[in-house]
Design an enzyme around this catalytic site. Structure first.
Site, PDB file in Angstrom:
ATOM      1  N   HIS A  34       0.540  -1.150   0.195  1.00 42.87           N
ATOM      2  CA  HIS A  34       0.473   0.482   0.157  1.00 42.87           C
ATOM      3  C   HIS A  34       0.791   1.515   0.107  1.00 42.87           C
ATOM      4  CE1 HIS A  34       0.940   0.090   5.003  1.00 42.87           C
ATOM      5  NE2 HIS A  34       0.181  -1.285   4.355  1.00 42.87           N
ATOM      6  N   HIS A  37       4.267   1.167   2.754  1.00 38.69           N
ATOM      7  CA  HIS A  37       5.417   0.593   2.065  1.00 38.69           C
ATOM      8  C   HIS A  37       6.068   1.392   1.016  1.00 38.69           C
ATOM      9  CE1 HIS A  37       2.231  -3.475   2.738  1.00 38.69           C
ATOM     10  NE2 HIS A  37       4.151  -2.914   4.044  1.00 38.69           N
ATOM     11  N   ASP A 150       4.979   0.482  13.551  1.00 36.48           N
ATOM     12  CA  ASP A 150       5.293  -1.143  14.434  1.00 36.48           C
ATOM     13  C   ASP A 150       6.206  -0.463  14.935  1.00 36.48           C
ATOM     14  OD1 ASP A 150       3.572  -2.923  12.389  1.00 36.48           O
ATOM     15  OD2 ASP A 150       4.756  -1.958  11.025  1.00 36.48           O
ATOM     16  N   ARG A 187      -4.261  -5.206   6.722  1.00 38.71           N
ATOM     17  CA  ARG A 187      -5.497  -5.845   6.746  1.00 38.71           C
ATOM     18  C   ARG A 187      -6.024  -5.184   7.073  1.00 38.71           C
ATOM     19  NH1 ARG A 187      -0.705  -7.813  11.168  1.00 38.71           N
ATOM     20  NH2 ARG A 187      -0.615 -10.107  10.750  1.00 38.71           N
TER      21      ARG A 187
HETATM   22  P1  AMP Z   1       4.319  -5.291   6.617  1.00 40.58           P
HETATM   23  O1  AMP Z   1       3.854  -5.792   5.361  1.00 40.58           O
HETATM   24  O2  AMP Z   1       3.034  -4.498   7.522  1.00 40.58           O
HETATM   25  O3  AMP Z   1       5.299  -6.542   7.792  1.00 40.58           O
HETATM   26  O4  AMP Z   1       5.335  -3.838   6.416  1.00 40.58           O
HETATM   27  C1  AMP Z   1       6.370  -3.698   6.474  1.00 40.58           C
HETATM   28  C2  AMP Z   1       7.568  -2.560   6.833  1.00 40.58           C
HETATM   29  O5  AMP Z   1       6.169  -1.561   6.462  1.00 40.58           O
HETATM   30  C3  AMP Z   1       7.095  -1.839   8.100  1.00 40.58           C
HETATM   31  O6  AMP Z   1       8.241  -1.845   8.178  1.00 40.58           O
HETATM   32  C4  AMP Z   1       5.983  -1.215   8.408  1.00 40.58           C
HETATM   33  O7  AMP Z   1       6.010  -0.491  10.103  1.00 40.58           O
HETATM   34  C5  AMP Z   1       5.915  -0.297   7.301  1.00 40.58           C
HETATM   35  N1  AMP Z   1       4.675   0.291   7.241  1.00 40.58           N
HETATM   36  C6  AMP Z   1       3.474  -0.611   7.196  1.00 40.58           C
HETATM   37  N2  AMP Z   1       2.634   0.204   7.356  1.00 40.58           N
HETATM   38  C7  AMP Z   1       3.069   2.098   7.202  1.00 40.58           C
HETATM   39  C8  AMP Z   1       2.665   2.594   7.635  1.00 40.58           C
HETATM   40  N3  AMP Z   1       1.092   3.114   7.085  1.00 40.58           N
HETATM   41  N4  AMP Z   1       3.452   3.996   7.169  1.00 40.58           N
HETATM   42  C9  AMP Z   1       4.554   4.031   7.517  1.00 40.58           C
HETATM   43  N5  AMP Z   1       5.138   2.214   7.111  1.00 40.58           N
HETATM   44  C10 AMP Z   1       4.562   1.487   7.403  1.00 40.58           C
END
Ligand code: AMP
Length: 291
Positions: A34, A37, A150, A187
């Site tokens: 999204h 990312h 996170d 999610r």
């Molecule tokens: P995930 O795919 O959810 O494991 O996230 C991968 C990376 O993207 C992690 O470092 C997350 O903290 C970061 N991330 C996910 N959502 C966001 C967001 N809304 N804003 C900034 N970073 C994000």
């Protein structure tokens, strides 16, 4: 954009980049990309010569009964989006590539993993640290970026790299939000339209916390109580897992807002477990106000 599936090929690609004097940036993800990312990738891309992103839904960070099987996956869409974000190399390993039969080694960061999400998802950060350490060894980046959404994960990974002398600079990036404030998350796709409308209550409650802190409130129990009241009244579908105020460095609960304090929450709305947080630093605000 190269797409690589094996650890060996990934490592060789990185070694060749290093030999050519390139600075490697890295953004690990679980995919279903999204804008959060993509902005994280653009940030890291601008700081290095080549950018590696990984997509790996890591089974060891999901507990029994959690959404490992249901977690959204769409590699074709992710490949197109990563190409647009100027990713040079996408690492997309199979589970057996990362955890071959007989795999036995795990990493635990003590204390920081005990509170917030760690208290509610036993073993979650052990899985996160293990996979991130493995990805760091495979990709061998100079820098890697993680989202502040996170916040506990970012702090734990920083601690792990420091404690284990991992030669990777870990950078944090601010939370990217929808127009109404909801933190972007893979999610969010679980939310029905009605739940999506209610999910904004999380962001609003963080705004309330900031307003209270700016107004001089220092009692964290009172702030948390008012956040709970706001969420309960605005989002009847919400089930609060936790709202906590913790010291930003140790992640241990604090009763007063003194130094930098992380106010963090996990709230279930329908099938989605949503997390969000804000960093409140009264000393800094007072210093900023004084100019
Ligand atoms: P995930 O795919 O959810 O494991 O996230 C991968 C990376 O993207 C992690 O470092 C997350 O903290 C970061 N991330 C996910 N959502 C966001 C967001 N809304 N804003 C900034 N970073 C994000």
């Amino acid at each position: 954009m190269h797409v690589i599936h094996t650890a060996r090929e990934m490592h060789e690609w990185s070694l060749a980049q290093r030999a050519a004097g390139k600075k490697i940036g890295f953004v690990p993800t679980m995919g279903y990309l999204h804008r959060g990312h993509l902005e994280l990738m653009k940030f890291q891309r601008a700081r290095c010569d080549v950018l590696v992103a990984s997509i790996f839904v890591n089974p060891t960070q999901f507990g029994p009964g959690e959404d490992f099987g249901a977690y959204p996956r769409d590699l074709d869409r992710d490949t197109a989006l990563a190409t647009e974000a100027a990713v040079d190399c996408l690492f997309f390993p199979a589970v057996a590539e990362i955890y071959p039969p007989g795999y036995r080694t795990y990493i635990d960061v003590e204390l920081l993993s005990d509170t917030l999400c760690g208290a509610h998802r036993p073993g979650h950060f052990r899985g996160v640290c293990t996979v991130v350490a493995k990805l760091f060894n495979i990709v061998a980046p100079d820098e890697a970026s993680f989202g502040e959404k996170d916040a506990q994960q970012l702090r734990i990974i920083r601690k792990m790299t420091e404690d284990l002398n991992v030669p990777v600079k870990v950078l944090g990036f601010p939370t990217v939000r929808e127009a109404d404030g909801l933190a972007m998350s893979s999610r969010n796709v679980y939310l029905t339209p009605g739940e999506r409308a209610q999910a904004i209550a999380l962001y609003r409650s963080l705004g309330r916390a900031q307003t209270l802190a700016a107004g001089g409130e220092t009692d964290t129990a009172s702030i948390i109580e008012q956040m709970r009241t706001l969420i309960t009244s605005d989002a009847p579908a919400a089930q609060i897992e936790y709202i906590e105020a913790v010291d930003d460095a140790t992640l241990q609960p604090v009763t007063r807002l003194e130094g930098p304090t992380l106010i963090a929450m996990a709230v279930r709305v329908g099938k989605a477990r949503l997390i969000d947080n804000v960093l409140v630093d009264r000393n800094k605000e007072q210093a900023d106000a004084r100019g």
